[in-house]
Design an enzyme around this catalytic site. Sequence first.
Site, PDB file in Angstrom:
ATOM      1  N   SER A  93      -1.182 -26.501  -7.997  1.00 60.45           N
ATOM      2  CA  SER A  93      -1.266 -25.060  -8.234  1.00 60.45           C
ATOM      3  C   SER A  93      -2.602 -24.537  -7.717  1.00 60.45           C
ATOM      4  CB  SER A  93      -1.046 -24.770  -9.718  1.00 60.45           C
ATOM      5  OG  SER A  93      -0.727 -23.414  -9.924  1.00 60.45           O
ATOM      6  N   GLU A 218      10.270 -23.560  -9.512  1.00 61.58           N
ATOM      7  CA  GLU A 218       8.867 -23.256  -9.781  1.00 61.58           C
ATOM      8  C   GLU A 218       8.693 -22.138 -10.813  1.00 61.58           C
ATOM      9  OE1 GLU A 218       6.063 -24.567  -8.854  1.00 61.58           O
ATOM     10  OE2 GLU A 218       6.425 -25.772  -7.057  1.00 61.58           O
ATOM     11  N   HIS A 314       7.471 -25.482 -12.600  1.00 58.33           N
ATOM     12  CA  HIS A 314       6.065 -25.585 -12.216  1.00 58.33           C
ATOM     13  C   HIS A 314       5.308 -26.466 -13.206  1.00 58.33           C
ATOM     14  CE1 HIS A 314       2.535 -24.102 -10.085  1.00 58.33           C
ATOM     15  NE2 HIS A 314       1.931 -23.875 -11.233  1.00 58.33           N
TER      16      HIS A 314
END
Length: 406
Positions: A93, A218, A314
Amino acid sequence: MGTAGLPVLVWIHGGAYIAGASSDPMYDPAALTGAGLVVVSINYRVAAEGFALVEGAPANRGLLDQIAALEWVQRNIAAFGGDPDQVTVAGQSAGAGSIAALLTMKRARGLFRRAIVHSVPGSLCTRALAEDVTATLAGRVGAAPDAGALSGIDPSRLAGELTALGADLPKRWGRLSKIGVAVCPVLDGVVLTETPWRALADGRTDGIELLVGHTRDEFRLFSVMMGRLGTFTEDEARTALDLFAPAPDGADAYRAAYPQATPEELLELVYSDALFRMPSLRLAQANHAAGGTSFLFELRLAAPASGGVLGACHSLDVPLAFGTLDSLAGRHLFGDRPTPEVSAVSRELQRAWVRFATAGDPGWPAHGPEEQLTRVLDIESKTLPYPEEASRRIWERHDPAPFDLA
């Protein structure tokens, strides 16, 4: 000590550029060090201190902190048994976005040999937008938007105001107004001059050995965290497509490519693509074009906890890669007793990291423009052509554009 010459992995944590710490138990490196790596995890300035564009202070201070840490590794890692010529930077990320930015910075490129990036965000902003963000934040705390005035503000107050601002971002901030985070790396023209996708694709920086991955779902994590799963409307889907699908005809292209998708599915698709999946894919492609070797994976294993509502969301890949399934985050995603399938995917991803940091090969073929081979991590992992073909075609000629004023 000092003579082992082991490969080194430097971990740069995520947290949307506003939070995070290397001390999170999810990042416990015991499994990786047990497999033969020397692991260094670093902290860096985040939020306003790290990424607000402030007159009288260097831009992108969080990135400069990361460079300082990598310079320390070069000077000192041999004393800990590591090889300074075998340094791999790894991040997820915001950590992955930081590494992508480091690829464009001449001062950073000699400090590592390889890179592992999971869920690369497309979050970069123009100088004009960053100046407006800083002016707005300074106004909330009653200070001038410069280093002298803002340094006198209590850090906890500054952080609190930045968090509050994230809940109600002005519409004039365009796409940035929809992601709930007011700061990110800035194309300031000095520290960071262009996006990594353009720098690599246009040959202004060299490619490297790069391992890139993203998850299938995600955006699902954020839908659940906001309490919005199952509630998104057609109007919200239309707004998301208009803002985040590539211009000029991306919104129509999504509807044509996914004709059976509900409004919620369309919204999740375009957010997943624009924020993480396509920046990751396009970085792998640009690195190949720049003469590097790119390896790609997609995590499709769904999180079994909470009835499977999170899907392959995610951050799901982080406890898998570190082998920290028993951490608080790991238990939240995989339950108190991970299934054999979860443990198997965790072992595969750990082995891929170790092999890549050691020899530049995660264990599957490189991703190129012809076969587009991708490792799909699931209950039965397979190497296939890139699995998100419809989205790939929509974004084929579109790199992530910096956030700008609307």
